[in-house]
Enzyme design. Structure first.
Site, PDB file in Angstrom:
ATOM      1  CB  THR A 154      45.774  51.325  41.823  1.00 23.21           C
ATOM      2  OG1 THR A 154      44.631  52.147  42.020  1.00 23.21           O
ATOM      3  CG2 THR A 154      46.780  52.017  40.944  1.00 23.21           C
ATOM      4  CG  ASP A 155      43.822  46.951  46.366  1.00 20.90           C
ATOM      5  OD1 ASP A 155      42.828  47.642  46.687  1.00 20.90           O
ATOM      6  OD2 ASP A 155      44.022  45.813  46.802  1.00 20.90           O
ATOM      7  CD1 TRP A 156      39.905  52.953  47.126  1.00 17.20           C
ATOM      8  CD2 TRP A 156      40.253  51.349  45.630  1.00 17.20           C
ATOM      9  NE1 TRP A 156      38.882  53.012  46.189  1.00 17.20           N
ATOM     10  CE2 TRP A 156      39.068  52.044  45.266  1.00 17.20           C
ATOM     11  CE3 TRP A 156      40.670  50.301  44.816  1.00 17.20           C
ATOM     12  CZ2 TRP A 156      38.310  51.716  44.143  1.00 17.20           C
ATOM     13  CZ3 TRP A 156      39.916  49.963  43.685  1.00 17.20           C
ATOM     14  CH2 TRP A 156      38.762  50.668  43.367  1.00 17.20           C
ATOM     15  N   GLY A 157      45.435  52.585  46.994  1.00 14.64           N
ATOM     16  CA  GLY A 157      46.674  52.916  47.673  1.00 14.64           C
ATOM     17  C   GLY A 157      47.885  52.184  47.141  1.00 14.64           C
TER      18      GLY A 157
END
Length: 739
Positions: free
Chosen positions: A268-271
């Site tokens: 993932t990207d962060w979030g």
């Protein structure tokens, strides 16, 4: 006598030691044995792990690390931002800098600059250098490079990407990945996919045709997987067809993993994770930074509550989800470990070497684009002027800071002003700020605290008294400029720069402009100046490289990796109104379809301010007539195109020759031309060279939505030899005949 006795007494000890070593070798488990195939090691390690250990392996334990499996000796994975260098260290569980004294780096030019070099060999050196610094800093994954397409000049992260053309991005990203990964550090290509704006990035749903998806927005990702062998890919924040991209059934499971054969880790990207069931079923392998915006805030110590943590574990234990889904994710993370932190043969790395500084400088020099040079405004050789006025905040602002996750902590960043003083001597340079912005911020625009009128008045006074004025302006990496988290509000230069430029020209008509940005800007003053350069965020060696090009020690050879429109409404994304950009009710329709960048301007006959692939030199080049090795080709053949190129000027220089393809009578809408090859050629004054370029016939195909596959039609095709998308020098026509 003593020596002989010692040898006899030592023999049993030696034999015992050898026996112990042999026994130890026999008891080494396969997953720790470097001589075993990686897939064997993966299955052995997987068989030894408990359910909870497997769950722990697929989510974060801190802002930038995962826990590994301590019982089995499987190390933590450490990740770092930095498509342009290795980011500074952070504290364990928030976004505060750790304030270490040993986490500085070499800041390399932004990827827009790398793309502007049109030099894949330099891209390999660039990736290798960052890989070396990452390895020395004990990082296992670098979160880059970015290959999203430049669709609108307002997009906040365009400076992190490689421009508007999928072929150029593909050719530049593959060597970057190979260079980095030869150090045992995984490149993490991002943001997969369709992250072409920052505004509403965590909510926007993108609706795009399959043809545009496969022809424009996915080719660089595909090249990174199949040609670059990338080990990790980061999902984007946005949705595609109503489903978040980080766990998107079609994008990840079908296209990335099944069709392309990607065997690495999807993270993932962060979030960017949003649901346990979708994350489990639709291809997400590693969850990082959930419940954070990736910039400024997050829920503390929430790691065990991530979607792929305890909620996933409970669904497996209850039988709602099969353990086989978890096992596949663990296999991929283990494969990444065996390629990186469990590879005993990977090099040790190094950082801040003279070679790294040299690479940063050469990328910067080759990427600077000379856009206008009437009356030989550039170069400004030493001794030509007694007093050079350097005006503008971007001559002194540290541009490696800000921008979001691409921020860096260089050991030193040589500013353009420092470079100019070093080149011309302090006695010949006078500087004033002219305008000012606030400090970099990721959530709002901060005031500078300086009086704008006073700055303008002083700048006009300095300009009037100088022999020549060099204005260093453009954008910076503050909020709503070239910065993660939001897009620019318009194409205008911020902080009153356009008005300041007009006043400077009035005070001293001998004014040249150096724009530093990762995006196109409006240029209402363009007709009033003779000299214009497009520079970029150049990193540690910014000043040295800039001064070398301005002084003529280096002849500019950069080419624009994106088109610069006359006005924003001319751009394809904006032409169709809000539904096309930025979207209405959190849904956006890519109404420009395949006509992005120069494909749009050329096909719709809209004049751009400066076209894709454009860039001047301090010398001139003369193109000969293009010819091919034959006139008719099969789909599996390669066209061998040749022509002469002569340096007809008085300086050494490099020219990037570009080959565009047009189809004579396509059955579907096709762009007027598409880039299919390029080559950078260095020539001495008067030197002539036969340039040979190979173009695969298969690359002429278009994506046919009717058959959901690529289609190459029998037809005549034109190969245009050009120095930009709008400047064709010669054309060769061939015919393609399917068997």
């Amino acid at each position: 006598m003593k020596h002989s006795l010692f040898r006899i007494c030592s023999l049993p000890v030696i034999l015992l030691t050898l026996a112990t070593q042999l026994m130890a070798q026999e008891t080494v488990p396969p997953y720790l044995d470097d001589n075993q195939p990686i897939e064997t090691r993966i299955e052995d390690a997987l068989s030894r792990m408990t359910l909870k250990e497997k769950i722990a392996l697929i989510h974060a334990q801190s802002k930038f690390s995962t826990p590994g499996c301590p019982r089995l000796g499987i190390p933590e994975l450490w990740l770092s931002d930095g498509p342009h260098g290795v980011r500074m260290e952070f504290v364990w569980d928030d976004w505060n800098h750790a304030d270490w004294t040993n986490d500085s780096c070499t800041a390399y030019p932004a990827l827009t600059c790398l793309a502007a070099t049109f030099n894949p060999k330099l891209a390999f050196e660039y990736g290798n250098a960052i890989g070396q610094e990452a390895r020395y800093r004990k990082k296992d994954i670098i979160l880059g490079p970015g290959v999203n397409i430049y669709r609108t000049p307002l997009s906040g992260r365009n400076f992190e990407y490689m421009g508007e053309d999928p072929y150029l991005s593909s050719q530049m990203v593959v060597p970057y990945i190979k260079g980095m990964q030869q150090n045992g550090v995984a490149a993490c290509m991002k943001h997969f996919a369709l992250n072409n704006q920052e505004k509403n990035r965590d909510r926007i749903n993108v609706e795009v045709s399959d043809r545009a998806l496969f022809e424009i927005y996915l080719p660089a990702f595909k090249a990174g997987v199949q040609e670059g062998g990338v080990w990790a890919i980061m999902g984007s924040y946005n949705k595609y067809h109503g489903q978040y991209c980080s766990h998107n059934e079609r994008l990840v499971n079908q296209i990335l993993k099944k069709d392309w054969g990607f065997d690495g880790v999807m993270l993932t990207d962060w979030g960017s994770a949003h649901d346990t069931d979708e994350a489990a079923r639709y291809g997400l392998d590693l969850e990082m930074g959930t419940w954070t915006n990736g910039l400024t805030w997050g829920i503390s110590s929430a790691y065990d509550n991530y979607y792929l943590a305890q909620p996933f574990l409970k669904k497996i234990e209850s039988g709602e989800l099969p353990e086989s889904l978890l096992d596949e994710k663990v296999r991929r993370v283990l494969r990444l470990c065996f390629r990186t932190n469990m590879n005993r043969y990977r090099p040790y790395g190094c950082k801040l070497t003279p070679e790294h500084a040299d690479i940063a400088r050469r990328v910067a020099e080759e990427g600077i684009v000379l856009l206008k040079n009437e009356n030989h405004f550039f170069p400004i050789e030493k001794g030509r002027y007694q007093k050079i006025a350097v005006i503008g905040e971007n001559a002194v602002k540290q541009l490696s800071q800000g921008g979001g996750s691409s921020e860096l902590k260089p050991q030193r960043e040589i500013s353009p002003l420092e470079g100019m003083i070093e080149k011309y001597g302090r006695e010949h340079i006078v500087f004033t700020l002219g305008y000012a912005s606030g400090e970099p911020n990721y959530s709002n625009e901060l005031p500078s605290g300086l009086d704008a009128d006073s700055l303008v008045q002083e700048a006009v006074k300095v300009a009037r008294e100088a022999d020549v004025v060099l204005f260093f302006g453009g954008l910076n990496k503050n909020f709503q400029q070239d910065c993660e988290g939001d897009d620019r509000r318009n194409m205008d230069l911020p902080f009153g720069q356009n008005e300041l430029i007009e006043k400077l020209i009035e005070a001293n008509p001998n004014t040249g402009i150096i724009l530093i940005s990762g995006n196109a800007v409006s240029m209402p003053w363009i007709s009033q100046i003779d000299g214009l350069m497009q520079s970029w965020y150049l990193g540690s060696q910014a000043g040295t490289a800039t001064a070398n090009v301005i002084s003529g020690e280096v002849s500019p050879s950069g080419k624009l990796p994106f088109s610069i429109p006359v006005k924003l409404e001319d751009n394809s994304a904006h032409y169709f109104g809000e539904e096309s950009y930025p979207g209405v009710n959190n849904t956006q329709y890519y109404k420009d379809d395949i006509l992005v960048g120069y494909r749009w301007y050329d096909t719709k006959k809209i004049k751009s301010r400066f076209p894709f692939g454009y860039g001047l030199s301090y010398t001139t080049f003369q193109y000969g007539k293009a010819s091919t090795d034959k006139k008719s080709y099969q789909p599996d053949e390669t066209v061998k195109l040749s022509f002469t190129l002569k340096n007809s000027g008085k300086r050494a220089g490099a020219e990037t020759v570009q080959v565009y393809m047009s189809q004579k009578k396509p059955s579907v809408l096709r762009p007027v031309k598409e880039l299919k090859a390029f080559k950078k050629v260095c020539l001495q004054p008067g030197e002539e060279q036969v340039v040979e370029i190979e173009v695969p016939v298969a690359s002429f195909a278009f994506y046919d939505e009717g058959i959901a596959d690529w289609k190459l039609e029998n037809d005549k095709y034109m190969l245009h030899v050009a120095s930009s998308s709008r400047q064709i020098h010669s054309t060769a026509t061939i015919e393609v005949k399917n068997k």
